[in-house]
Design a protein around this motif. Structure first.
Motif, PDB file in Angstrom:
ATOM      1  N   LEU A 153       0.834  -1.202   0.000  1.00  0.00           N
ATOM      2  CA  LEU A 153       0.000   0.000   0.000  1.00  0.00           C
ATOM      3  C   LEU A 153       0.864   1.245   0.000  1.00  0.00           C
ATOM      4  O   LEU A 153       1.899   1.301   0.677  1.00  0.00           O
ATOM      5  CB  LEU A 153      -0.906   0.007   1.230  1.00  0.00           C
ATOM      6  CG  LEU A 153      -1.864  -1.192   1.343  1.00  0.00           C
ATOM      7  CD1 LEU A 153      -2.491  -1.247   2.718  1.00  0.00           C
ATOM      8  CD2 LEU A 153      -2.940  -1.112   0.268  1.00  0.00           C
ATOM      9  N   GLU A 154       0.426   2.246  -0.736  1.00  0.00           N
ATOM     10  CA  GLU A 154       1.229   3.467  -0.859  1.00  0.00           C
ATOM     11  C   GLU A 154       1.207   4.301   0.417  1.00  0.00           C
ATOM     12  O   GLU A 154       2.223   4.838   0.845  1.00  0.00           O
ATOM     13  CB  GLU A 154       0.722   4.311  -2.027  1.00  0.00           C
ATOM     14  CG  GLU A 154       1.563   5.553  -2.273  1.00  0.00           C
ATOM     15  CD  GLU A 154       1.149   6.292  -3.525  1.00  0.00           C
ATOM     16  OE1 GLU A 154       1.598   7.434  -3.695  1.00  0.00           O
ATOM     17  OE2 GLU A 154       0.384   5.727  -4.327  1.00  0.00           O
ATOM     18  N   THR A 155       0.022   4.437   1.041  1.00  0.00           N
ATOM     19  CA  THR A 155      -0.103   5.238   2.261  1.00  0.00           C
ATOM     20  C   THR A 155      -0.835   4.417   3.306  1.00  0.00           C
ATOM     21  O   THR A 155      -2.001   4.059   3.121  1.00  0.00           O
ATOM     22  CB  THR A 155      -0.874   6.543   1.990  1.00  0.00           C
ATOM     23  OG1 THR A 155      -0.231   7.257   0.936  1.00  0.00           O
ATOM     24  CG2 THR A 155      -0.886   7.421   3.238  1.00  0.00           C
ATOM     25  N   LEU A 156      -0.157   4.119   4.406  1.00  0.00           N
ATOM     26  CA  LEU A 156      -0.688   3.208   5.424  1.00  0.00           C
ATOM     27  C   LEU A 156      -0.476   3.780   6.813  1.00  0.00           C
ATOM     28  O   LEU A 156       0.626   4.212   7.158  1.00  0.00           O
ATOM     29  CB  LEU A 156       0.003   1.848   5.316  1.00  0.00           C
ATOM     30  CG  LEU A 156      -0.345   0.812   6.382  1.00  0.00           C
ATOM     31  CD1 LEU A 156      -1.781   0.318   6.203  1.00  0.00           C
ATOM     32  CD2 LEU A 156       0.626  -0.372   6.325  1.00  0.00           C
ATOM     33  N   ALA A 202      -2.365   5.659  19.127  1.00  0.00           N
ATOM     34  CA  ALA A 202      -1.008   5.951  18.653  1.00  0.00           C
ATOM     35  C   ALA A 202      -0.932   5.487  17.215  1.00  0.00           C
ATOM     36  O   ALA A 202      -1.482   4.438  16.866  1.00  0.00           O
ATOM     37  CB  ALA A 202       0.021   5.223  19.504  1.00  0.00           C
ATOM     38  N   TRP A 203      -0.277   6.269  16.370  1.00  0.00           N
ATOM     39  CA  TRP A 203      -0.232   5.914  14.956  1.00  0.00           C
ATOM     40  C   TRP A 203       1.146   6.149  14.358  1.00  0.00           C
ATOM     41  O   TRP A 203       1.940   6.948  14.863  1.00  0.00           O
ATOM     42  CB  TRP A 203      -1.281   6.690  14.159  1.00  0.00           C
ATOM     43  CG  TRP A 203      -1.232   8.188  14.283  1.00  0.00           C
ATOM     44  CD1 TRP A 203      -1.940   8.966  15.155  1.00  0.00           C
ATOM     45  CD2 TRP A 203      -0.424   9.101  13.509  1.00  0.00           C
ATOM     46  NE1 TRP A 203      -1.634  10.297  14.974  1.00  0.00           N
ATOM     47  CE2 TRP A 203      -0.714  10.412  13.967  1.00  0.00           C
ATOM     48  CE3 TRP A 203       0.497   8.931  12.483  1.00  0.00           C
ATOM     49  CZ2 TRP A 203      -0.092  11.542  13.433  1.00  0.00           C
ATOM     50  CZ3 TRP A 203       1.115  10.062  11.947  1.00  0.00           C
ATOM     51  CH2 TRP A 203       0.814  11.338  12.419  1.00  0.00           C
ATOM     52  N   SER A 228       4.736   5.464   4.065  1.00  0.00           N
ATOM     53  CA  SER A 228       4.507   5.810   2.667  1.00  0.00           C
ATOM     54  C   SER A 228       5.509   5.060   1.809  1.00  0.00           C
ATOM     55  O   SER A 228       6.726   5.186   2.016  1.00  0.00           O
ATOM     56  CB  SER A 228       4.662   7.322   2.453  1.00  0.00           C
ATOM     57  OG  SER A 228       4.468   7.665   1.095  1.00  0.00           O
ATOM     58  N   GLN A 229       5.000   4.237   0.905  1.00  0.00           N
ATOM     59  CA  GLN A 229       5.841   3.422   0.042  1.00  0.00           C
ATOM     60  C   GLN A 229       6.849   2.607   0.854  1.00  0.00           C
ATOM     61  O   GLN A 229       7.994   2.449   0.469  1.00  0.00           O
ATOM     62  CB  GLN A 229       6.545   4.302  -0.987  1.00  0.00           C
ATOM     63  CG  GLN A 229       5.581   5.013  -1.923  1.00  0.00           C
ATOM     64  CD  GLN A 229       6.273   5.912  -2.923  1.00  0.00           C
ATOM     65  OE1 GLN A 229       7.417   6.316  -2.726  1.00  0.00           O
ATOM     66  NE2 GLN A 229       5.584   6.219  -4.009  1.00  0.00           N
ATOM     67  N   GLY A 230       6.379   2.099   1.999  1.00  0.00           N
ATOM     68  CA  GLY A 230       7.197   1.226   2.831  1.00  0.00           C
ATOM     69  C   GLY A 230       8.091   1.920   3.825  1.00  0.00           C
ATOM     70  O   GLY A 230       8.736   1.260   4.638  1.00  0.00           O
ATOM     71  N   LYS A 244       7.184   7.688   7.896  1.00  0.00           N
ATOM     72  CA  LYS A 244       7.202   9.115   7.640  1.00  0.00           C
ATOM     73  C   LYS A 244       6.911   9.950   8.884  1.00  0.00           C
ATOM     74  O   LYS A 244       7.470  11.034   9.061  1.00  0.00           O
ATOM     75  CB  LYS A 244       6.174   9.466   6.550  1.00  0.00           C
ATOM     76  CG  LYS A 244       6.492   8.865   5.182  1.00  0.00           C
ATOM     77  CD  LYS A 244       7.811   9.403   4.642  1.00  0.00           C
ATOM     78  CE  LYS A 244       8.103   8.875   3.247  1.00  0.00           C
ATOM     79  NZ  LYS A 244       9.392   9.373   2.715  1.00  0.00           N
ATOM     80  N   GLU A 245       6.025   9.459   9.744  1.00  0.00           N
ATOM     81  CA  GLU A 245       5.575  10.289  10.851  1.00  0.00           C
ATOM     82  C   GLU A 245       4.891   9.413  11.890  1.00  0.00           C
ATOM     83  O   GLU A 245       4.334   8.367  11.563  1.00  0.00           O
ATOM     84  CB  GLU A 245       4.603  11.349  10.330  1.00  0.00           C
ATOM     85  CG  GLU A 245       4.209  12.423  11.323  1.00  0.00           C
ATOM     86  CD  GLU A 245       3.242  13.439  10.729  1.00  0.00           C
ATOM     87  OE1 GLU A 245       2.814  14.351  11.467  1.00  0.00           O
ATOM     88  OE2 GLU A 245       2.904  13.305   9.530  1.00  0.00           O
ATOM     89  N   THR A 246       4.929   9.834  13.161  1.00  0.00           N
ATOM     90  CA  THR A 246       4.185   9.168  14.219  1.00  0.00           C
ATOM     91  C   THR A 246       3.417  10.215  15.011  1.00  0.00           C
ATOM     92  O   THR A 246       3.730  11.403  14.966  1.00  0.00           O
ATOM     93  CB  THR A 246       5.111   8.388  15.176  1.00  0.00           C
ATOM     94  OG1 THR A 246       6.019   9.308  15.803  1.00  0.00           O
ATOM     95  CG2 THR A 246       5.906   7.326  14.436  1.00  0.00           C
ATOM     96  N   GLY A 247       2.393   9.774  15.728  1.00  0.00           N
ATOM     97  CA  GLY A 247       1.625  10.733  16.502  1.00  0.00           C
ATOM     98  C   GLY A 247       0.629  10.073  17.421  1.00  0.00           C
ATOM     99  O   GLY A 247       0.556   8.847  17.539  1.00  0.00           O
TER     100      GLY A 247
END
Length: 218
Positions: free
Chosen positions: A107-110, A122-123, A127-129, A132-135
């Motif tokens: 998946l491109e954006t997960l 919590a997430w 992006s493309q494996g 990119k970011e947590t929050g």
């Protein structure tokens, strides 16, 4: 290489065993805040079913959170206790990475999502494996900020599904994490010559643990 993998991040716990890069056994269960009394008996039983014993283990893997405060400490404390006497290599893996691992290359954006109480999740955004970011957000806030076409996975994905009608959810109901994926991720790290020094292996908390403040004198 005989690896024992431990995941006590949440009420859904898991243990797995591999020989080299072959998964030879795994077990998941729901723990009612009994991780401390359940973990080693389950691990010993699983090793026995694989015709192995605890002394045969040469490498260790552990999910290090985010997750429950006490639950995480059981898993990491147990792994440290097993590793220390014989200086066994340990690989710590983010629980969000573990949730995302089966899907990141598809998946491109997960978004991998975990429940952390107080109506929040919590997430981690992949992006493309790549991470990119947590929050930390409410499910609705996260849905509102997620780019169009995003997918969601993980233990809190059911909560997301209740809001958006199940759209863009991948994976099944809990337990959503498999010890076999923890073993795969750890094997990749060991193959690259990576491991975590025991004195630096600590749980990842979504928020700082609450500490009671002393009452003011009256």
């Amino acid at each position: 290489m005989i690896t024992l993998a431990v995941d006590t991040s949440t009420q859904y716990a898991g243990v797995g065993v591999s020989v080299g890069n072959e998964i030879v056994g795994e077990q998941c269960w729901r723990s009612n805040r009994n991780h401390g009394s359940e973990l080693l008996p389950v691990a010993s039983h699983l090793l026995k079913l694989s015709h192995l014993a605890m002394q045969d283990v040469t490498h260790l893997a552990v999910a290090k959170g985010p997750g429950g405060f006490s639950a995480l400490r059981v898993g990491i404390g147990t792994v440290k206790g097993l590793a220390l006497p014989h200086s066994l290599p340990v690989a710590g893996v983010s629980t969000l990475e573990l949730e995302a691992a089966p899907f990141t290359n598809l998946l491109e954006t997960l978004y991998a999502v975990l429940p952390v109480g107080r109506g929040e999740v919590a997430w981690a955004l992949y992006s493309q494996g790549n991470l990119k970011e947590t929050g930390l957000d409410s499910p609705l806030t996260l849905l509102n900020k997620a780019p169009k076409g995003s997918h969601f996975c993980g233990e809190a994905a059911e909560t997301i599904a209740e809001i958006n009608g199940g759209k863009m959810i991948v994976g099944g109901p809990p337990p959503t994490r498999r010890p076999s994926w923890l073993l795969r991720l750890a094997f990749e790290r060991f193959a690259r010559g990576e491991e975590d020094p025991l004195d630096e292996l600590e749980p990842i908390y979504a928020r700082a643990p609450s500490i009671s403040k002393p009452r003011s004198p009256r």
